[in-house]
Enzyme design. Structure first.
Site, PDB file in Angstrom:
ATOM      1  CE  LYS A  22      -1.726   1.559   3.979  1.00 15.63           C
ATOM      2  NZ  LYS A  22      -1.415   3.014   4.232  1.00 15.63           N
ATOM      3  CG  ASN A  23       2.552   2.581   3.466  1.00 19.70           C
ATOM      4  OD1 ASN A  23       1.339   2.721   3.433  1.00 19.70           O
ATOM      5  ND2 ASN A  23       3.252   2.380   4.723  1.00 19.70           N
ATOM      6  NE  ARG A  92      -1.113  12.737   7.065  1.00 16.35           N
ATOM      7  CZ  ARG A  92      -0.721  13.834   7.655  1.00 16.35           C
ATOM      8  NH1 ARG A  92      -1.432  14.506   8.237  1.00 16.35           N
ATOM      9  NH2 ARG A  92       0.324  14.140   7.418  1.00 16.35           N
ATOM     10  CB  CYS A 116      -5.503  10.664  10.842  1.00 21.17           C
ATOM     11  SG  CYS A 116      -3.906   9.745  10.974  1.00 21.17           S
ATOM     12  NE  ARG A 121      -0.129  10.052   9.752  1.00 16.88           N
ATOM     13  CZ  ARG A 121      -0.472   9.163   8.984  1.00 16.88           C
ATOM     14  NH1 ARG A 121      -1.773   8.696   9.210  1.00 16.88           N
ATOM     15  NH2 ARG A 121       0.565   8.386   8.191  1.00 16.88           N
ATOM     16  CG  LEU A 125       9.000  17.790   8.700  1.00 18.96           C
ATOM     17  CD1 LEU A 125       9.522  16.284   9.010  1.00 18.96           C
ATOM     18  CD2 LEU A 125      10.258  18.672   8.969  1.00 18.96           C
ATOM     19  CG  ASP A 306       2.645   1.166   9.332  1.00 18.23           C
ATOM     20  OD1 ASP A 306       2.174   2.146  10.075  1.00 18.23           O
ATOM     21  OD2 ASP A 306       2.559   1.605   8.116  1.00 18.23           O
ATOM     22  CB  ILE A 328       6.815   6.660  14.438  1.00 20.71           C
ATOM     23  CG1 ILE A 328       7.859   5.568  14.499  1.00 20.71           C
ATOM     24  CG2 ILE A 328       6.528   7.386  13.289  1.00 20.71           C
ATOM     25  CD1 ILE A 328       9.168   6.354  14.366  1.00 20.71           C
ATOM     26  NE  ARG A 398      -7.953   4.789   5.348  1.00 21.33           N
ATOM     27  CZ  ARG A 398      -7.936   6.013   5.903  1.00 21.33           C
ATOM     28  NH1 ARG A 398      -8.540   6.416   6.945  1.00 21.33           N
ATOM     29  NH2 ARG A 398      -7.236   6.900   5.350  1.00 21.33           N
TER      30      ARG A 398
HETATM   31  C1  UD1 Z   1       4.215   6.813   6.495  1.00 21.22           C
HETATM   32  C2  UD1 Z   1       3.203   5.470   6.194  1.00 21.22           C
HETATM   33  C3  UD1 Z   1       2.725   5.120   7.469  1.00 21.22           C
HETATM   34  C4  UD1 Z   1       3.883   4.817   8.385  1.00 21.22           C
HETATM   35  C5  UD1 Z   1       4.840   6.046   8.650  1.00 21.22           C
HETATM   36  C6  UD1 Z   1       5.897   5.815   9.434  1.00 21.22           C
HETATM   37  C7  UD1 Z   1       2.620   5.898   3.922  1.00 21.22           C
HETATM   38  C8  UD1 Z   1       0.989   6.002   2.837  1.00 21.22           C
HETATM   39  N1  UD1 Z   1       2.329   5.989   5.103  1.00 21.22           N
HETATM   40  O1  UD1 Z   1       3.171   7.836   6.975  1.00 21.22           O
HETATM   41  O2  UD1 Z   1       2.214   3.850   7.242  1.00 21.22           O
HETATM   42  O3  UD1 Z   1       3.100   4.512   9.607  1.00 21.22           O
HETATM   43  O4  UD1 Z   1       5.231   6.393   7.243  1.00 21.22           O
HETATM   44  O5  UD1 Z   1       6.650   4.830   9.038  1.00 21.22           O
HETATM   45  O6  UD1 Z   1       3.472   5.560   3.495  1.00 21.22           O
HETATM   46  N2  UD1 Z   1       5.924  14.376  10.821  1.00 21.22           N
HETATM   47  C9  UD1 Z   1       5.996  15.713  11.061  1.00 21.22           C
HETATM   48  N3  UD1 Z   1       5.823  16.768  10.264  1.00 21.22           N
HETATM   49  C10 UD1 Z   1       5.776  16.233   8.931  1.00 21.22           C
HETATM   50  C11 UD1 Z   1       5.742  15.025   8.509  1.00 21.22           C
HETATM   51  C12 UD1 Z   1       5.652  14.101   9.616  1.00 21.22           C
HETATM   52  O7  UD1 Z   1       6.080  15.973  12.400  1.00 21.22           O
HETATM   53  O8  UD1 Z   1       5.757  17.093   8.130  1.00 21.22           O
HETATM   54  C13 UD1 Z   1       6.002  13.325  11.836  1.00 21.22           C
HETATM   55  C14 UD1 Z   1       4.728  12.562  11.879  1.00 21.22           C
HETATM   56  O9  UD1 Z   1       3.736  13.259  12.823  1.00 21.22           O
HETATM   57  C15 UD1 Z   1       5.128  11.495  12.610  1.00 21.22           C
HETATM   58  C16 UD1 Z   1       6.614  11.036  12.077  1.00 21.22           C
HETATM   59  O10 UD1 Z   1       7.111  12.581  11.378  1.00 21.22           O
HETATM   60  O11 UD1 Z   1       5.447  11.520  14.202  1.00 21.22           O
HETATM   61  C17 UD1 Z   1       6.621  10.120  10.790  1.00 21.22           C
HETATM   62  O12 UD1 Z   1       5.803  10.462   9.951  1.00 21.22           O
HETATM   63  P1  UD1 Z   1       5.965   9.987   8.316  1.00 21.22           P
HETATM   64  O13 UD1 Z   1       7.147   9.451   8.241  1.00 21.22           O
HETATM   65  O14 UD1 Z   1       5.780  11.323   7.670  1.00 21.22           O
HETATM   66  O15 UD1 Z   1       4.737   9.320   8.133  1.00 21.22           O
HETATM   67  P2  UD1 Z   1       3.995   9.404   6.846  1.00 21.22           P
HETATM   68  O16 UD1 Z   1       4.561   9.454   5.578  1.00 21.22           O
HETATM   69  O17 UD1 Z   1       2.438  10.017   7.308  1.00 21.22           O
END
Ligand code: UD1
Length: 417
Positions: A22-23, A92, A116, A121, A125, A306, A328, A398
């Protein structure tokens, strides 16, 4: 609203194929916005999340069709730069469309994807990186209005945390930027490599994906490509968990074991034996599992957040104590309350969960509130005495391609009501 009914304590047996990731599928579908022509994405899982991405692509002017396990995206040009709130809210990860639409059209207007089920989230960044690439971004009335009328310009971006989504968003946007973009402290997940491979096949110049430093040399335009999505390592970990709690022996087909580097030792610690042959992975589980000591979720190559919920369900019936430290996401233990209803002994405080394994769980009516939490309830239901009725199945859909059908084929007594 459909529910799942699981009658527990059936031993599983047989071989099943692992679905596509999925990711990987979600950012790759978003990346087709940059391309021209017809891309064929094989092994694309049929999920509500991938369907949500397809809807966004259609809204933007692409033709998206499914043929078996392949999705075909025909992109003859993007006709709009806005994505309505109703489409953005479905998943998301729709935030990766931001970089794609902006890079392709010079403008993007889409709704702010709020928090979410598993935490706040934030997207700071993503936004600061796109601003460094030259985008002007206004945040108002719940919408992000981004403009780069003269195109994006390559630059150096140092991420303060290796965010998966931000790394993907920047990689996608930088493909069509002028000059070179360098991302340091980039996420190293296998799905990042898969995205880079697809984009490079389309003509992008991305080097170093899967390492901490990713370099993207911008190109003027991208063509299309035929690509096969990697197997879903979290779906694999989920199926291994199902086998572990039921004392079963099953074979997973189509697994890349190296993607499960931090996960497989945890099953071994619990007393399962694992054997790999080419792309097959066999798990043989003992009558009684052992506690798994301490599991800390980390960015890849660490233990994936995950897989926390599925393994937490396993720890509920393992002999001894297991401690989870969720590093995380801040709100990722909501499934534990439901597992307690099934007889689990769990205490949580902040990012820590302490599980004292019990000799058995019992069936109950439980409610899923997020994707991986839903999977943990299915795993618990499989080993519980009696029947478990799981509501909130929409979360499961999902990320898992009809999990109940996969488990039924292995001998589980599970059906959708
Ligand atoms: C992706 C995965 C999700 C997985 C996660 C961590 C997809 C579609 N989803 O989610 O299944 O659980 O990686 O491996 O690939 N953060 C910030 N600011 C930002 C972006 C992120 O503070 O702009 C924080 C988030 O709140 C979280 C951490 O960074 O605490 C990791 O998030 P991120 O690696 O971005 O996860 P996703 O890409 O949303």
């Amino acid at each position: 609203m459909s529910k799942l009914l699981v009658n527990g304590r059936q031993r599983l047996e047989g071989t099943v194929s692992v679905q596509g990731a999925k990711n990987s599928a979600l950012p790759i579908l978003a990346a087709t916005v940059l391309t021209g022509g017809e891309s064929v994405i094989f092994n694309c899982p049929e999920l509500t999340d991938t369907e949500a991405s397809a809807r966004i692509l259609r809204w933007l002017g692409c033709e998206v069709t499914r043929s078996g396990e392949a999705v075909i995206v025909k992109n003859d040009g993007i006709s709009r730069h806005d994505i309505p709130d109703s489409l953005m809210r479905r998943t998301r990860s729709s935030i990766v469309f931001l970089g794609a639409v902006l890079a392709r059209t010079g403008r993007a207007k889409l709704s702010f994807p709020g928090g979410c089920e598993i935490g706040m989230r934030p997207i700071d960044l993503h936004l600061s990186a796109l601003r460094r690439l030259g985008a002007e971004i206004r945040e108002r009335h719940g919408y992000l209005d981004c403009r780069a009328p003269h195109g994006l310009k390559g630059c150096k971006i140092a991420l303060s945390f290796p965010s998966v989504g931000a790394t993907e968003d920047i990689m996608i946007a930088a493909c069509l930027a002028s000059g070179t973009t360098t991302i340091t402290n980039a996420a190293r997940e296998p799905e990042i490599c898969d995205l880079a491979e697809y984009l490079n096949r389309c003509g992008a110049k991305i080097h170093g994906a899967g390492e901490g430093v990713v370099v993207i040399d911008g190109v003027k335009r991208l063509g299309s490509a035929v690509h096969t999505i990697i197997p879903d390592r979290i779906a694999a970990a989920t199926l291994l968990s199902c086998a572990a709690v039921t004392g079963s022996e099953i074979v997973l087909d189509g697994v890349i074991s190296s993607h499960l580097g931090a996960v497989l030792p945890v099953f071994e610690q619990a007393g399962c034996s694992l054997t790999h042959r080419e792309n097959q992975l066999r798990i043989v589980s003992p009558e009684r599992l052992r506690g798994m000591k301490i599991i800390r979720t980390m960015p890849y190559p660490g233990f994936p957040t995950d897989a926390q919920a599925p393994l937490l369900a396993v720890s509920c019936v393992a002999n001894g104590v297991t401690v989870f430290i969720e590093n995380i996401f801040e709100n990722r233990y909501r499934h534990t309350g439901e597992l307690v209803r099934m007889g689990a002994d769990i205490r949580t405080e902040g990012k820590i969960a302490v599980i004292e394994g019990v000799s058995g769980l019992y069936g109950a009516a439980v409610e899923a509130t997020d994707l991986r939490g839903a999977a943990s309830l299915v795993i618990a239901g499989l080993c519980a005495e009696g029947s478990t009725e799981i509501s909130g199945v929409c979360y499961l859909d999902r990320g898992y391609e009809s999990l109940e059908r996969t488990l039924s084929s292995l001998g589980a007594d599970i059906k959708r009501l």
